[in-house]
Each structure stands twice: as C-alpha cells, then as structure tokens.
Design a protein around this motif. Structure first.
Motif, PDB file in Angstrom:
ATOM      1  N   LEU A   1     108.590  13.035  55.085  1.00 14.56           N
ATOM      2  CA  LEU A   1     107.582  13.724  54.274  1.00 14.56           C
ATOM      3  C   LEU A   1     106.361  14.088  55.108  1.00 14.56           C
ATOM      4  O   LEU A   1     105.819  15.201  54.999  1.00 14.56           O
ATOM      5  CB  LEU A   1     107.164  12.847  53.098  1.00 14.56           C
ATOM      6  CG  LEU A   1     108.245  12.563  52.040  1.00 14.56           C
ATOM      7  CD1 LEU A   1     107.711  11.614  50.975  1.00 14.56           C
ATOM      8  CD2 LEU A   1     108.743  13.862  51.405  1.00 14.56           C
ATOM      9  N   LEU A   2     105.921  13.154  55.965  1.00 13.13           N
ATOM     10  CA  LEU A   2     104.738  13.417  56.777  1.00 13.13           C
ATOM     11  C   LEU A   2     104.977  14.552  57.769  1.00 13.13           C
ATOM     12  O   LEU A   2     104.066  15.347  58.035  1.00 13.13           O
ATOM     13  CB  LEU A   2     104.323  12.144  57.515  1.00 13.13           C
ATOM     14  CG  LEU A   2     103.781  11.016  56.636  1.00 13.13           C
ATOM     15  CD1 LEU A   2     103.498   9.790  57.478  1.00 13.13           C
ATOM     16  CD2 LEU A   2     102.525  11.466  55.900  1.00 13.13           C
TER      17      LEU A   2
ATOM     18  N   PRO B   1      98.794  17.756  64.249  1.00 11.43           N
ATOM     19  CA  PRO B   1      99.649  16.710  64.812  1.00 11.43           C
ATOM     20  C   PRO B   1      99.890  15.610  63.783  1.00 11.43           C
ATOM     21  O   PRO B   1      99.050  15.357  62.914  1.00 11.43           O
ATOM     22  CB  PRO B   1      98.839  16.170  66.009  1.00 11.43           C
ATOM     23  CG  PRO B   1      97.775  17.186  66.267  1.00 11.43           C
ATOM     24  CD  PRO B   1      97.515  17.875  64.967  1.00 11.43           C
ATOM     25  N   LEU B   2     101.028  14.961  63.903  1.00  2.00           N
ATOM     26  CA  LEU B   2     101.348  13.873  62.985  1.00  2.00           C
ATOM     27  C   LEU B   2     100.295  12.769  63.049  1.00  2.00           C
ATOM     28  O   LEU B   2      99.962  12.155  62.026  1.00  2.00           O
ATOM     29  CB  LEU B   2     102.731  13.304  63.334  1.00  2.00           C
ATOM     30  CG  LEU B   2     103.268  12.201  62.411  1.00  2.00           C
ATOM     31  CD1 LEU B   2     103.434  12.722  60.994  1.00  2.00           C
ATOM     32  CD2 LEU B   2     104.600  11.672  62.949  1.00  2.00           C
ATOM     33  N   ASP B   3      99.741  12.525  64.231  1.00  5.23           N
ATOM     34  CA  ASP B   3      98.721  11.480  64.383  1.00  5.23           C
ATOM     35  C   ASP B   3      97.511  11.719  63.492  1.00  5.23           C
ATOM     36  O   ASP B   3      96.856  10.781  63.052  1.00  5.23           O
ATOM     37  CB  ASP B   3      98.254  11.387  65.839  1.00  5.23           C
ATOM     38  CG  ASP B   3      99.277  10.715  66.725  1.00  5.23           C
ATOM     39  OD1 ASP B   3     100.263  10.188  66.176  1.00  5.23           O
ATOM     40  OD2 ASP B   3      99.099  10.716  67.955  1.00  5.23           O
ATOM     41  N   GLU B   4      97.216  13.011  63.227  1.00  6.42           N
ATOM     42  CA  GLU B   4      96.041  13.320  62.405  1.00  6.42           C
ATOM     43  C   GLU B   4      96.263  12.913  60.955  1.00  6.42           C
ATOM     44  O   GLU B   4      95.317  12.572  60.243  1.00  6.42           O
ATOM     45  CB  GLU B   4      95.724  14.811  62.486  1.00  6.42           C
ATOM     46  CG  GLU B   4      94.397  15.179  61.843  1.00  6.42           C
ATOM     47  CD  GLU B   4      93.987  16.610  62.153  1.00  6.42           C
ATOM     48  OE1 GLU B   4      93.251  17.192  61.330  1.00  6.42           O
ATOM     49  OE2 GLU B   4      94.402  17.129  63.215  1.00  6.42           O
ATOM     50  N   LEU B   5      97.503  12.910  60.514  1.00  7.53           N
ATOM     51  CA  LEU B   5      97.805  12.481  59.153  1.00  7.53           C
ATOM     52  C   LEU B   5      97.841  10.959  59.045  1.00  7.53           C
ATOM     53  O   LEU B   5      97.404  10.387  58.052  1.00  7.53           O
ATOM     54  CB  LEU B   5      99.162  13.035  58.707  1.00  7.53           C
ATOM     55  CG  LEU B   5      99.318  14.554  58.617  1.00  7.53           C
ATOM     56  CD1 LEU B   5     100.693  14.901  58.081  1.00  7.53           C
ATOM     57  CD2 LEU B   5      98.232  15.156  57.741  1.00  7.53           C
ATOM     58  N   VAL B   6      98.366  10.319  60.065  1.00  6.96           N
ATOM     59  CA  VAL B   6      98.568   8.880  60.006  1.00  6.96           C
ATOM     60  C   VAL B   6      97.356   8.123  60.505  1.00  6.96           C
ATOM     61  O   VAL B   6      96.947   7.118  59.926  1.00  6.96           O
ATOM     62  CB  VAL B   6      99.816   8.475  60.830  1.00  6.96           C
ATOM     63  CG1 VAL B   6     100.008   6.970  60.821  1.00  6.96           C
ATOM     64  CG2 VAL B   6     101.044   9.182  60.284  1.00  6.96           C
ATOM     65  N   GLY B   7      96.766   8.611  61.600  1.00 10.64           N
ATOM     66  CA  GLY B   7      95.668   7.878  62.216  1.00 10.64           C
ATOM     67  C   GLY B   7      96.247   6.792  63.103  1.00 10.64           C
ATOM     68  O   GLY B   7      96.924   5.882  62.629  1.00 10.64           O
ATOM     69  N   ALA B   8      96.041   6.911  64.403  1.00 13.93           N
ATOM     70  CA  ALA B   8      96.608   5.933  65.330  1.00 13.93           C
ATOM     71  C   ALA B   8      95.877   4.611  65.189  1.00 13.93           C
ATOM     72  O   ALA B   8      94.656   4.563  65.256  1.00 13.93           O
ATOM     73  CB  ALA B   8      96.495   6.454  66.764  1.00 13.93           C
TER      74      ALA B   8
END
Length: 223
Positions: A86-87, A97-104
C-alpha cells in the motif's frame, strides 16, 4: 601462548552469556520493538499531511492508487497498519520516496561495548556481541618464551595479522605470518600460534563452525 591459554581460548568462544547480558539483550529488543511501533504510529498522520499538502482528496488518491477510499481513510487514522504494498502505491502517486511516508527511525548505537579479556600477556577484545555462531576478536599478544604445544578442538578459525609477526604451527606446517597476511584452518588439526620473535603481535581471530573461507598460506616445516 601456553597450551592452557589456547584451551581457555576455545572455551571463551563457546561460553554462554551471563544472565545479566541476556537481560540486557531482552531489554534492548523491547526498546527496538517500541521504536518500530512509534514509527508505525506516525505513518497515518504523515500520510494525511502529505496528501493535504498536495491538495488531493481521498477520492482522487483512491483513483490514482487503486486503493479504496475506506482503506485510505483507515490508514490515515491509524485504524489499519500500513503494508509495504500500500505504501509503495501511495508513494508512487505522490511521487515521493518511500522514506518520506514512513520516516526513517533513528539508528541505534552500533558500537560493541564488551570488556577485554586479559590473560597471561594476551588481551582479547570481543568484536561481536551475539551468542553462538561466528565470534570475532582483536588479539594483542605480548612476546614470550612459550614452547609450541599444539591442541585440537571443534570448529574453524581465521587469523589476520594487523601488526608484528605471528607464528602458526598447524599439523606439519610451521609458518610465520606478517602484517596483512591471513590463514584459515580446521581446529581439529593440531595447532598453536603466538608471537614470532621478541616483539608483540596484533591480529584478528574469527572462530566458528562455518563461514566463508580465506586463502591459506602454509609451507612444510623445514627438517
């Protein structure tokens, strides 16, 4: 390195962790789980913020991603755990980037904080902290007058000399390794190693039941 020292070395590799260390490992595992939960809990508000910053409605994002409006709404409210599938669809639609949605999450302290083991002129610095499996040590061995007394035990060992000269007696082989040279051997073969000459030697020792092998340097012992 004496025969007793070498025997102790073998037991140092296989010794079970003290109970206090196991409690510390469990505590660290709980803290890591808590950090992961914190990251997941922040995904929903971050998804809503990014969508609103781009002026998109839930219906428009649903059209772009193929994800139902109800699922998107539950993701943003935290009622549904985000999945990678989904992400990825949402990140592609927002072109982020996926990192922007999740937050490292912040990286934990990677340093191995282990006490050095000092015994009879030899200091071993553990470089690994997991119990069992492959164990790595940095070893500093002071020069001495030990007479080689090869021993055997289960396992496999790798040596890499950092500085000084290391004498290795392995079966019928008797070699001297200099800085930058490595050796590997089955520890069921009679073996002994220690400083060559009157200067200390510094080397890496990796001990374990399996692993990738390095090049062996050996020559027959002179008669």
């Amino acid at each position: 390195m004496t025969a007793a020292d070498r025997h102790d070395h073998r037991h140092d590799h296989s010794r079970a962790e003290p109970r206090e260390d196991r409690r510390e490992d469990r505590g660290e595992g709980h803290r890591e789980d808590a950090r992961i939960d914190d990251v997941l809990n922040e995904v929903g508000p971050r998804l809503r913020r990014i969508r609103r910053e781009r002026g998109a409605t839930l219906a428009e994002l649903s059209t772009a991603t193929g994800i139902s409006v109800s699922t998107l709404s539950r993701l943003e409210s935290g009622q549904r755990k985000p999945s990678l599938e989904l992400l990825l669809l949402i990140a592609r639609a927002h072109q982020v980037p996926l990192d922007e949605l999740v937050g490292a999450p912040p990286v934990g302290d990677p340093r191995v904080k282990a006490r050095p083991i000092v015994r009879h002129g030899r200091t071993m610095y553990p470089l690994t902290r997991q119990p069992g499996g492959l164990q790595a040590y940095k070893v500093v061995q002071e020069a001495g007058s030990e007479v080689p007394d090869p021993r055997v035990h289960e396992g496999y060992e790798w040596l890499y000399v950092l500085s000084g000269r290391l004498r290795l007696v392995l079966g019928e082989h008797d070699v001297v390794l200099g800085a930058g040279e490595a050796a590997e051997f089955d520890t069921r073969v009679p073996h002994w190693f220690g400083p060559a000459g009157d200067r200390p030697v510094e080397f890496l020792s990796l001990f374990g039941p399996q692993g990738e092998r390095m090049h062996v340097r050996a020559r027959p012992k002179s008669s």
